[in-house]
Design an enzyme around this catalytic site. Structure first.
Site, short mmCIF file in Angstrom:
data_model
loop_
_atom_site.label_atom_id
_atom_site.label_comp_id
_atom_site.label_asym_id
_atom_site.label_seq_id
_atom_site.Cartn_x
_atom_site.Cartn_y
_atom_site.Cartn_z
N VAL A 84 0.97 -1.21 0.10
CA VAL A 84 -0.15 -0.01 0.08
C VAL A 84 0.97 1.10 -0.13
O VAL A 84 1.88 1.42 0.57
CB VAL A 84 -0.92 0.04 1.16
N CYS A 85 0.58 2.11 -0.68
CA CYS A 85 1.10 3.44 -0.76
C CYS A 85 1.43 3.97 0.56
O CYS A 85 0.45 4.42 1.16
CB CYS A 85 0.63 4.37 -1.75
#
Length: 184
Positions: A84-85
């Site tokens: 996930v960013c």
């Protein structure tokens, strides 16, 4: 103020006592899997993901690392690694948050309100900006294909013993013809 290790234990216990299924990795409390359901009233509804969580030594002062084990189609999630960013969590993370917040606030918000201007999956971001209906359809296709309870089980089976696999491989790869008739 409590120590980071006590806080880690407290947050983990709170998460385990909530509605989330938690599976520890190894003996420590720094890595574990959590089953996460897609938010209602979204294209991710009905999806079930196995999320790997890694707590840094400095937790809760530093945010946890979050990664999807089974595939998800989303602009801010790397399709291959599932990571996930980190900016999404790091920008708003505070020691006041806990692990339950990650699964009740951060991840649902991420899925409900993707940020296509800072993508890890450029294709998903471009499709979302170009044709939202097609993007949502692709999300639903990924949910059907990769985010069902059996997909969670498939991720666990990667840890099965080599001995079981080698027996099957020997049988299937045999070139010898066995006498008799196959069973009906």
């Amino acid at each position: 103020m409590s120590s980071p290790s006590k806080r880690r234990e407290m947050d983990l216990m709170k998460l385990m006592m909530s509605d989330y299924k938690v599976e520890m990795i190894n003996d420590g409390m720094q890595e574990f899997y959590v089953e996460f359901h897609g938010p209602k009233d979204s294209p991710y509804q009905g999806g079930l993901w196995r999320i790997k969580v890694e707590l840094p030594d400095a937790y809760p002062y530093k945010s946890p690392s979050i990664g999807f084990i089974n595939k998800i189609y989303h602009p801010n999630v790397d399709e291959m690694s599932g990571s996930v960013c980190l900016d999404v969590i790091n920008q708003t993370w505070s020691p006041m948050f806990d692990l339950v917040n990650v699964f009740e606030v951060f991840l649902p918000q991420l899925l409900l309100y993707p940020n296509p201007s800072d993508p890890l999956n450029g294709e998903a971001a471009a499709l979302m900006m170009r044709d939202k209906a097609s993007y949502e359809q692709r999300v639903k296709e990924y949910c059907e294909k990769y985010a069902k309870p059996e997909d969670i089980g498939a991720a666990k089976e990667e840890n099965s013993s080599d001995e079981e696999l080698s027996d099957e491989e020997d049988y299937e790869s045999s070139d010898e013809v066995m006498p008799g008739h196959p069973d009906p």
